[in-house]
Scaffold this motif. Structure first.
Motif, mmCIF file in Angstrom:
data_model
loop_
_atom_site.group_PDB
_atom_site.id
_atom_site.type_symbol
_atom_site.label_atom_id
_atom_site.label_comp_id
_atom_site.label_asym_id
_atom_site.label_seq_id
_atom_site.Cartn_x
_atom_site.Cartn_y
_atom_site.Cartn_z
ATOM 1 N N GLY A 137 -65.868 -39.707 -20.860
ATOM 2 C CA GLY A 137 -65.241 -39.773 -21.507
ATOM 3 C C GLY A 137 -64.282 -41.177 -20.556
ATOM 4 N N GLU A 138 -63.846 -41.391 -19.158
ATOM 5 C CA GLU A 138 -63.702 -41.561 -18.815
ATOM 6 C C GLU A 138 -63.297 -43.269 -18.824
ATOM 7 O OE1 GLU A 138 -61.664 -42.194 -14.922
ATOM 8 O OE2 GLU A 138 -61.572 -39.831 -14.586
ATOM 9 N N MET A 139 -65.491 -43.967 -18.965
ATOM 10 C CA MET A 139 -65.749 -44.403 -19.347
ATOM 11 C C MET A 139 -65.276 -45.298 -21.189
ATOM 12 S SD MET A 139 -67.227 -47.537 -18.593
ATOM 13 C CE MET A 139 -68.230 -47.248 -16.926
ATOM 14 N N LEU A 140 -65.852 -44.199 -21.949
ATOM 15 C CA LEU A 140 -64.936 -44.866 -23.233
ATOM 16 C C LEU A 140 -63.933 -44.624 -23.464
ATOM 17 C CD1 LEU A 140 -67.473 -42.036 -24.655
ATOM 18 C CD2 LEU A 140 -67.421 -43.911 -24.937
ATOM 19 N N VAL A 141 -62.941 -43.820 -22.994
ATOM 20 C CA VAL A 141 -61.297 -43.561 -23.533
ATOM 21 C C VAL A 141 -61.004 -45.282 -22.394
ATOM 22 C CG1 VAL A 141 -61.508 -42.090 -24.038
ATOM 23 C CG2 VAL A 141 -60.725 -42.269 -22.075
ATOM 24 N N LEU B 82 -73.451 -47.103 -25.532
ATOM 25 C CA LEU B 82 -72.584 -45.797 -25.344
ATOM 26 C C LEU B 82 -71.993 -46.089 -26.351
ATOM 27 C CD1 LEU B 82 -71.578 -42.715 -24.264
ATOM 28 C CD2 LEU B 82 -70.668 -44.609 -21.871
ATOM 29 N N ALA B 83 -70.586 -47.445 -25.555
ATOM 30 C CA ALA B 83 -69.678 -47.932 -26.725
ATOM 31 C C ALA B 83 -70.318 -48.221 -28.376
ATOM 32 C CB ALA B 83 -69.406 -49.511 -26.407
ATOM 33 N N ALA C 164 -68.960 -45.235 -33.325
ATOM 34 C CA ALA C 164 -69.342 -44.673 -34.525
ATOM 35 C C ALA C 164 -68.534 -42.821 -34.394
ATOM 36 C CB ALA C 164 -70.254 -44.252 -34.378
ATOM 37 N N VAL C 165 -67.818 -42.087 -33.205
ATOM 38 C CA VAL C 165 -67.752 -41.347 -32.950
ATOM 39 C C VAL C 165 -65.580 -41.305 -33.558
ATOM 40 C CG1 VAL C 165 -66.651 -39.755 -32.274
ATOM 41 C CG2 VAL C 165 -69.219 -40.333 -31.361
ATOM 42 N N MET C 166 -65.312 -42.422 -33.494
ATOM 43 C CA MET C 166 -64.042 -42.747 -33.712
ATOM 44 C C MET C 166 -63.980 -43.079 -35.169
ATOM 45 S SD MET C 166 -62.246 -41.625 -31.156
ATOM 46 C CE MET C 166 -61.167 -42.091 -30.868
#
Length: 365
Positions: free
Chosen positions: A155-159, A119-120, A125-127
């Motif tokens: 979203g919360e796990m990512l940011v 997921l990270a 890759a998106v960012m």
């Protein structure tokens, strides 16, 4: 071993937190000294610095945010803080595991079976194009591959955990309302995050301990853990033992401190101070009795703004238009009301776009 009473600890906290005497420090130096300011409510840090610095100009903090010297980011306890850019880069990797665990503590069921490393990588890759994104936009960009958790957990796990991100201005600027948009810290600051240290003595942890004690000490290991969310930093504390001094509190807990840090006389006069929601001076401890009675402890986690009188939480406050409303938590003497009114008028003037100065104090309970 010397025992420090509650009043002595309270005066030490006020001195370290720049609340006993307003400081002449530059704004960036104050943010750095405090180890950051809790900032999930975007306007609250301005009140926190107004209460601590002489002649504080809120435009200076806004300029530090737009100039990328101060950053809004998830760090201590997974909450949003304002921190100096150097501190964010030095400390972020040390908090990675804690941040993951904190988000999993909220979304363990939703994220069960999700490979967080994958997921990270997808989030990075998106960012990678450097374009700012909202949490929802980032979550939707990876949701096709991970549809089960739902956008909020993803979203919360990512940011807040997997991706070291900054919340970009105009979010958090003075008298500005704006949504939250994220960029990678390395992209926003133009510098890479310091890599994790393999040194068993935990040098980054040692730096955190020193900085914590400078702004919060004397304090117990449990207080340190409550501030940063890390698991007590035992290796760092052990490595620093030889340069620290120790005390006991009235409960018998061992307190650690820097030898030359201020520990004022317990009878040192303490001025009225208005604190913002979630202020460091209250939330930076496991045992908060040095500054707030146990009966009112719940106020500290409810986002209630509080007033310090003689160094302790004695009232709550709100602001409406050009008026500051104060609700005492205990009976006020005439001298108490006069002192709170004077400082409340100064705060009302700071908050009001028209410089008006009105204070209303409810009847004492």
């Amino acid at each position: 071993m010397t025992v420090l009473g509650t009043r002595a600890l309270g005066r030490a906290t006020l001195a370290r937190q720049l609340l006993l005497d307003r400081a002449d420090l530059p704004v960036l130096d104050a943010v750095t000294h405090l180890g950051g300011l809790q900032a999930q409510e975007p306007q609250e840090p301005f009140v926190g610095l107004w209460s601590r610095l002489r002649a504080f100009d809120p435009a200076t903090l806004s300029a530090l945010l737009t100039g990328r010297a101060v950053v809004r980011t998830h760090l201590m306890r997974r909450t949003v803080h304002l921190l100096g850019a150097d501190d964010v880069l030095a400390w972020r990797a040390r908090h990675d595991a804690m941040l993951r665990q904190r988000v999993l503590g909220t979304y363990r069921r939703e994220l069960a079976g999700t490979d967080l490393d994958e997921l990270a990588a997808a989030g990075r890759a998106v960012m990678a194009d450097g374009e700012p994104r909202s949490m929802g936009e980032l979550a939707r960009a990876v949701a096709e591959r991970w549809p089960q958790p739902g956008p909020r957990p993803l979203g919360e796990m990512l940011v807040a955990a997997l991706l070291p991100t900054a919340q970009l201005p105009p979010r958090g600027l003075w008298r500005t309302k704006a949504g939250v948009r994220y960029a990678m810290l390395s992209s926003w600051l133009g510098r890479e995050i310091d890599p994790p240290s393999a040194d068993p003595a935990d040098p980054v942890g040692q730096a955190l301990v020193r900085r914590y004690l400078a702004a919060y000490g004397p304090a117990a290991s449990a207080d340190l853990r409550a501030w940063c969310g890390l698991a007590g930093l035992p290796a760092a504390v052990a490595a620093l033992r030889g340069e620290l001094v120790t005390f006991r509190d009235e409960r018998g807990r061992e307190l650690l401190d820097l030898p030359d840090a201020p520990r004022p006389d317990p009878d040192t006069p303490a001025p009225v101070r208005f604190l913002p929601a979630f202020d460091n001076a209250v939330l930076g401890y496991h045992d908060r009795t040095r500054i707030i009675d146990d009966a009112h402890r719940g106020l500290s986690v409810a986002g209630t703004r509080v007033v310090l009188l003689d160094g302790r939480v004695a009232a709550t406050w709100t602001a409406e238009a050009d008026t500051v409303h104060v609700t005492p938590l205990r009976p006020f003497t005439r001298a108490d009301r006069d002192a709170v009114t004077e400082q409340g008028q100064a705060l009302a003037s700071f908050l009001s776009e028209h410089g008006r100065r009105r204070v209303r104090i409810a009847s004492s309970r």
